[in-house]
Motif scaffolding. Structure first.
Motif, PDB file in Angstrom:
ATOM      1  N   ALA A  33     -16.247 -41.839  23.350  1.00  0.00           N
ATOM      2  CA  ALA A  33     -15.142 -40.893  23.153  1.00  0.00           C
ATOM      3  C   ALA A  33     -14.164 -41.414  22.105  1.00  0.00           C
ATOM      4  N   ALA A  34     -13.858 -42.708  22.141  1.00  0.00           N
ATOM      5  CA  ALA A  34     -12.952 -43.288  21.144  1.00  0.00           C
ATOM      6  C   ALA A  34     -13.555 -43.180  19.746  1.00  0.00           C
ATOM      7  N   LEU A  35     -14.845 -43.466  19.624  1.00  0.00           N
ATOM      8  CA  LEU A  35     -15.520 -43.361  18.333  1.00  0.00           C
ATOM      9  C   LEU A  35     -15.593 -41.911  17.865  1.00  0.00           C
ATOM     10  N   ILE A  36     -15.799 -40.985  18.795  1.00  0.00           N
ATOM     11  CA  ILE A  36     -15.805 -39.562  18.471  1.00  0.00           C
ATOM     12  C   ILE A  36     -14.473 -39.173  17.840  1.00  0.00           C
ATOM     13  N   ALA A  37     -13.382 -39.573  18.475  1.00  0.00           N
ATOM     14  CA  ALA A  37     -12.058 -39.226  17.970  1.00  0.00           C
ATOM     15  C   ALA A  37     -11.805 -39.851  16.599  1.00  0.00           C
ATOM     16  N   GLY A  38     -12.186 -41.118  16.419  1.00  0.00           N
ATOM     17  CA  GLY A  38     -11.998 -41.779  15.121  1.00  0.00           C
ATOM     18  C   GLY A  38     -12.792 -41.106  14.014  1.00  0.00           C
ATOM     19  N   CYS A  39     -14.044 -40.742  14.313  1.00  0.00           N
ATOM     20  CA  CYS A  39     -14.876 -40.059  13.316  1.00  0.00           C
ATOM     21  C   CYS A  39     -14.324 -38.679  12.982  1.00  0.00           C
ATOM     22  N   TYR A  40     -13.839 -37.993  13.991  1.00  0.00           N
ATOM     23  CA  TYR A  40     -13.289 -36.655  13.766  1.00  0.00           C
ATOM     24  C   TYR A  40     -12.036 -36.737  12.891  1.00  0.00           C
ATOM     25  N   TYR A  41     -11.191 -37.720  13.157  1.00  0.00           N
ATOM     26  CA  TYR A  41      -9.994 -37.900  12.346  1.00  0.00           C
ATOM     27  C   TYR A  41     -10.375 -38.203  10.897  1.00  0.00           C
TER      28      TYR A  41
END
Length: 171
Positions: free
Chosen positions: A81-89
């Motif tokens: 989830a943290a990586l998802i958010a970072g990639c989305y940003y």
């Protein structure tokens, strides 16, 4: 976080998670293969691939009989989830023109995300004891670490949403 331990991996929850993982894997490969050198395609493909990873981590949590493995699958779901958010940003920055952010901005995004991921994997951070119930198992989540995760996740994911809507309004 409450998830019933489901002995049959292919019940409704397992089937939906597995289907989501397969679809996201195919979508990630399709997006990436269209233009592998594009930061837009790369960041969005990685975002979708990590959605696949999140689905598999939750499926692992539900399917495993081991409490120790369940805690690690849960930790991996939070890392995903943290990586998802970072990639989305990151995607919200490079879309639609494909220009990479300044090096310091890119370093802050990647570094902040990786520090959060390593912290999430630290034993005793976020996840506490397992409590067994008639409906399954529950992993106790510690409040302060959860709030730290939620703040960083919210900053990146909601920040990415705001950035994309702002770009849309200006287009």
């Amino acid at each position: 976080m409450r998830y019933a331990h489901l002995p049959n991996m292919l019940d409704l929850h397992g089937t939906l998670l597995a289907t989501t993982a397969v679809i996201n894997l195919g979508l990630a490969l399709l997006i990436y293969s269209e233009n592998p050198k594009s930061p837009i395609n790369g960041s969005f493909a990685l975002f979708v691939l990590l959605l696949c990873g999140w689905s598999l981590a939750v499926l692992g949590f539900l399917a495993t009989a081991s409490d120790a493995a369940a805690v690690w699958y849960l930790k991996l779901s939070y890392v995903s989830a943290a990586l998802i958010a970072g990639c989305y940003y990151y995607f919200s920055i490079v879309f639609p023109d494909g220009r990479r952010p300044a090096r310091y901005h890119e370093t802050a995004i990647v570094g902040g995300t990786l520090v959060l991921c390593l912290t999430l994997l630290t034993p005793g951070f976020l996840t506490g004891p397992i409590v067994h119930h008639p409906w399954g198992r529950e992993v106790v989540l510690y409040t302060l670490p959860y709030l730290i995760f939620a703040a960083v996740f919210g900053f990146f994911f909601v920040g990415g949403q705001i950035r994309l809507w702002w770009k849309y309004a200006r287009a």
